[in-house]
Design a protein around this motif. Structure first.
Motif: not given
Length: 154
Positions: A87-103
């Motif tokens: 889940l951490h990986r998926r969230c990080a990928i989604c954040a990166q795809e949207n150019n926003v921080s994971l937080n």
């Protein structure tokens, strides 16, 4: 510990249905304690009377009162949560795809589900939920530059 009416937080909302407008007041610490009125004052007064009666009932029947919930200013805005590596990986990928921080991504995802009351823990995993809502998350997180429109995921 003994609590009184002043220890509990009241929530008040206005409801508009067509030409009708009324107010609802409730004490969220008690599932069934609310008041309704044509004015905010009427709703508050009815709700307070209902809570007084409910507290008396609890005391007469030797039932413990719920602990009052915390006020907003008692929350720091920070908490620690443990999640799976996947889940951490998926969230990080989604954040990166949207150019926003994971937080920022996780904060927006939580706000989205709380606002829409769609998160009800079940056998559906959070990973499946994120995957199924990826397009909605991207619309929420995507901030187009001037004159640009959102056209969906690439």
């Amino acid at each position: 510990m003994k609590y009184g009416i002043d220890d509990y937080k009241m929530e008040i909302s206005c409801v508009v249905e067509g030409d009708d407008k009324f107010w609802i007041a409730r004490f969220p610490d008690f599932n069934s304690c609310f008041g309704q009125g044509c004015t905010k004052i009427e709703a508050i007064e009815e709700c307070e009377e209902n809570l007084k009666a409910l507290i008396a009932f609890f005391e007469e029947n030797n039932r413990p009162l719920p602990t009052p919930s915390k006020d907003e200013d008692e929350y720091s805005g920070k908490f620690t949560v443990r999640i799976s590596k996947q889940l951490h990986r998926r969230c990080a990928i989604c954040a990166q795809e949207n150019n926003v921080s994971l937080n920022h991504f996780v904060s927006e995802a939580l706000a989205f589900y709380c606002a829409n009351q769609q998160f009800k823990p079940s056998k559906t995993t959070i990973i499946e939920i994120i995957d199924s809502k990826r397009e909605a998350f991207q619309r929420i997180l995507y901030k187009p530059t001037r004159g640009e429109k959102y056209h969906g995921a690439n």
